[in-house]
Design an enzyme around this catalytic site. Structure first.
Site, PDB file in Angstrom:
ATOM      1  N   ALA A   1      24.107  22.577 -12.796  1.00 12.56           N
ATOM      2  CA  ALA A   1      23.288  22.551 -14.012  1.00 12.56           C
ATOM      3  C   ALA A   1      21.860  22.103 -13.687  1.00 12.56           C
ATOM      4  O   ALA A   1      20.906  22.585 -14.309  1.00 12.56           O
ATOM      5  CB  ALA A   1      23.921  21.626 -15.040  1.00 12.56           C
TER       6      ALA A   1
ATOM      7  N   GLU B   1      28.861  20.822 -34.009  1.00 11.93           N
ATOM      8  CA  GLU B   1      28.997  21.899 -33.026  1.00 11.93           C
ATOM      9  C   GLU B   1      29.860  23.025 -33.585  1.00 11.93           C
ATOM     10  O   GLU B   1      30.862  22.782 -34.248  1.00 11.93           O
ATOM     11  CB  GLU B   1      29.647  21.344 -31.756  1.00 11.93           C
TER      12      GLU B   1
HETATM   13  P1  FAD Z   1      27.063  20.075 -13.325  1.00 11.85           P
HETATM   14  O1  FAD Z   1      26.122  19.077 -13.846  1.00 11.85           O
HETATM   15  O2  FAD Z   1      26.530  21.148 -12.429  1.00 11.85           O
HETATM   16  O3  FAD Z   1      28.242  19.276 -12.585  1.00 11.85           O
HETATM   17  C1  FAD Z   1      29.420  19.962 -12.173  1.00 11.85           C
HETATM   18  C2  FAD Z   1      30.099  19.159 -11.052  1.00 11.85           C
HETATM   19  O4  FAD Z   1      29.311  19.235  -9.879  1.00 11.85           O
HETATM   20  C3  FAD Z   1      30.257  17.665 -11.351  1.00 11.85           C
HETATM   21  O5  FAD Z   1      31.474  17.255 -10.775  1.00 11.85           O
HETATM   22  C4  FAD Z   1      29.072  17.022 -10.655  1.00 11.85           C
HETATM   23  O6  FAD Z   1      29.381  15.691 -10.264  1.00 11.85           O
HETATM   24  C5  FAD Z   1      28.897  17.942  -9.445  1.00 11.85           C
HETATM   25  N1  FAD Z   1      27.503  18.099  -8.998  1.00 11.85           N
HETATM   26  C6  FAD Z   1      26.396  18.198  -9.761  1.00 11.85           C
HETATM   27  N2  FAD Z   1      25.313  18.368  -8.976  1.00 11.85           N
HETATM   28  C7  FAD Z   1      25.750  18.394  -7.691  1.00 11.85           C
HETATM   29  C8  FAD Z   1      25.124  18.554  -6.429  1.00 11.85           C
HETATM   30  N3  FAD Z   1      23.797  18.717  -6.318  1.00 11.85           N
HETATM   31  N4  FAD Z   1      25.889  18.537  -5.297  1.00 11.85           N
HETATM   32  C9  FAD Z   1      27.237  18.376  -5.375  1.00 11.85           C
HETATM   33  N5  FAD Z   1      27.896  18.213  -6.563  1.00 11.85           N
HETATM   34  C10 FAD Z   1      27.161  18.232  -7.708  1.00 11.85           C
HETATM   35  N6  FAD Z   1      31.349  24.983 -21.080  1.00 11.85           N
HETATM   36  C11 FAD Z   1      31.156  26.269 -21.491  1.00 11.85           C
HETATM   37  O7  FAD Z   1      31.639  27.206 -20.843  1.00 11.85           O
HETATM   38  N7  FAD Z   1      30.416  26.552 -22.619  1.00 11.85           N
HETATM   39  C12 FAD Z   1      29.841  25.562 -23.366  1.00 11.85           C
HETATM   40  O8  FAD Z   1      29.178  25.845 -24.375  1.00 11.85           O
HETATM   41  C13 FAD Z   1      30.041  24.196 -22.961  1.00 11.85           C
HETATM   42  N8  FAD Z   1      29.478  23.176 -23.670  1.00 11.85           N
HETATM   43  C14 FAD Z   1      29.637  21.880 -23.225  1.00 11.85           C
HETATM   44  C15 FAD Z   1      28.997  20.841 -23.932  1.00 11.85           C
HETATM   45  C16 FAD Z   1      29.144  19.504 -23.503  1.00 11.85           C
HETATM   46  C17 FAD Z   1      28.440  18.403 -24.263  1.00 11.85           C
HETATM   47  C18 FAD Z   1      29.952  19.214 -22.359  1.00 11.85           C
HETATM   48  C19 FAD Z   1      30.136  17.788 -21.919  1.00 11.85           C
HETATM   49  C20 FAD Z   1      30.571  20.241 -21.659  1.00 11.85           C
HETATM   50  C21 FAD Z   1      30.415  21.577 -22.069  1.00 11.85           C
HETATM   51  N9  FAD Z   1      30.997  22.654 -21.367  1.00 11.85           N
HETATM   52  C22 FAD Z   1      30.817  23.948 -21.781  1.00 11.85           C
HETATM   53  C23 FAD Z   1      31.858  22.380 -20.183  1.00 11.85           C
HETATM   54  C24 FAD Z   1      31.049  22.387 -18.866  1.00 11.85           C
HETATM   55  O9  FAD Z   1      30.541  23.689 -18.591  1.00 11.85           O
HETATM   56  C25 FAD Z   1      32.008  21.944 -17.754  1.00 11.85           C
HETATM   57  O10 FAD Z   1      32.361  20.602 -17.938  1.00 11.85           O
HETATM   58  C26 FAD Z   1      31.542  22.185 -16.319  1.00 11.85           C
HETATM   59  O11 FAD Z   1      32.667  21.920 -15.455  1.00 11.85           O
HETATM   60  C27 FAD Z   1      30.431  21.260 -15.832  1.00 11.85           C
HETATM   61  O12 FAD Z   1      29.242  21.555 -16.396  1.00 11.85           O
HETATM   62  P2  FAD Z   1      27.934  20.627 -16.085  1.00 11.85           P
HETATM   63  O13 FAD Z   1      26.798  21.321 -16.734  1.00 11.85           O
HETATM   64  O14 FAD Z   1      28.196  19.231 -16.424  1.00 11.85           O
HETATM   65  O15 FAD Z   1      27.857  20.829 -14.482  1.00 11.85           O
END
Ligand code: FAD
Length: 291
Positions: free
Chosen positions: A124, A17
């Site tokens: 997401a 990465e």
């Molecule tokens: P989601 O999957 O949307 O989840 C976020 C929260 O909402 C979780 O607590 C989940 O339990 C909850 N949730 C999900 N769906 C629902 C629903 N339908 N109803 C209620 N609650 C729900 N950040 C950056 O800014 N740039 C990057 O390039 C970046 N790369 C990353 C790469 C990896 C491998 C990882 C693990 C993280 C990365 N992050 C990055 C951090 C990430 O953006 C944060 O961790 C963010 O807080 C959550 O992103 P997510 O896509 O997992 O969110």
């Protein structure tokens, strides 16, 4: 090539990465880092996306640079700080330049800021659905072996994770973890929830003591006693800490591969020398197929 196809073979896959530059003046330096990392022949290289979404063109430029080096690129994309229409523009630009692997993320809002409204994707899973409708992209999602810090419970987090698979995610990459048993338990619980897409294990080599402070603020990854001892003993001696951090990550990866986890993502964060040291340590282990 689609990452989901690449990582579903029995070969061990090691990806790396990088993060993009924040300003134009640093673009050439970042491209030279990309060149060094690509020389290590990783299965793919991912490029993070600025949390504020202000410089998506630098992430795209790095992805193009990776592909110009003959390596598959994984372009991260966050959605919470951008309108849906801005996200669509980013997707169309990626499609135009032939970047078709995307890690779809929510991202984080700045502290104290509320969800901006219906013209934004909230989770997401919503972004994944939109990406799939927009083009023939291979889409990855993030997962959290210790649960996402905002999730009400680990079980509920897995239910939301399953929604990402149902929305069309093709593979997942884990948040960093320092105790492999946490990952093994997570994989078991994910399978019980019907999560069957490939999972890539994210390993962060911690090579200086300051990183731990940043890890604590960015993730909920717990630090095992074995690792704390390394920090206590070598944290104030940069050269020894670097060696110990590389050895710890190597050891973690060997244990993962020995337990059937074939896809490893190295959070090398623009440090080709550290990626090289780990890859050299693993040697022929990386060139072998394990059924
Ligand atoms: P989601 O999957 O949307 O989840 C976020 C929260 O909402 C979780 O607590 C989940 O339990 C909850 N949730 C999900 N769906 C629902 C629903 N339908 N109803 C209620 N609650 C729900 N950040 C950056 O800014 N740039 C990057 O390039 C970046 N790369 C990353 C790469 C990896 C491998 C990882 C693990 C993280 C990365 N992050 C990055 C951090 C990430 O953006 C944060 O961790 C963010 O807080 C959550 O992103 P997510 O896509 O997992 O969110």
């Amino acid at each position: 090539m689609r990452i989901s196809e690449l990582i579903s073979t029995s070969k061990v896959h090691m990806s790396c990465e990088i993060f993009p530059p924040k300003v134009f003046e640093k673009v050439e330096e970042a491209k030279s880092v990309v060149g060094e990392i690509c020389k290590l022949h990783p299965s793919y290289v991912s490029v993070t996306y600025g949390a504020t979404g202000k410089t998506p063109h630098f992430t795209q430029e790095m992805s193009e640079c990776i592909q110009d080096c003959g390596v598959v690129a994984l372009n991260h994309l966050t959605c919470i700080n951008d309108t849906k229409s801005k996200v669509q523009v980013v997707l169309d630009n990626l499609k135009k330049v032939g970047v078709n692997n995307i890690l779809a993320l929510r991202g984080d809002l700045p502290e104290g800021v509320d969800f901006p409204g219906e013209d934004h994707f909230r989770y997401a899973s919503e972004l994944i659905e939109a990406i799939k409708l927009r083009g023939d992209f291979c889409v990855g999602a993030a997962c959290y072996p210790e649960g996402h810090p905002e999730a009400p419970s680990r079980d509920q987090d897995l239910i939301y994770l399953r929604m990402k698979q149902d929305a069309g995610a093709d593979f997942m990459t884990t948040q960093m973890f320092f105790d492999n048993n946490i990952l093994y338990q997570f994989l078991y619980r994910a399978l019980q929830k019907g999560i069957t897409i490939p999972v890539t294990a994210g390993v962060m080599p911690v090579t200086n003591a300051n990183q731990i402070r940043r890890i604590n603020s960015l993730s909920s990854a717990s630090i095992p006693q074995r690792f704390m001892s390394i920090l206590d003993r070598f944290g104030s001696d940069p050269e020894s800490m670097k060696k110990a951090g590389i050895a710890y990550a190597t050891d973690q990866i060997i244990d993962l591969i020995a337990n059937g986890v074939n896809n490893i993502h190295l959070y090398t964060m623009n440090k080709p020398d550290i990626a090289k040291a780990i890859i050299d340590n693993l040697g022929c282990i990386l060139d072998t197929s394990y059924e």
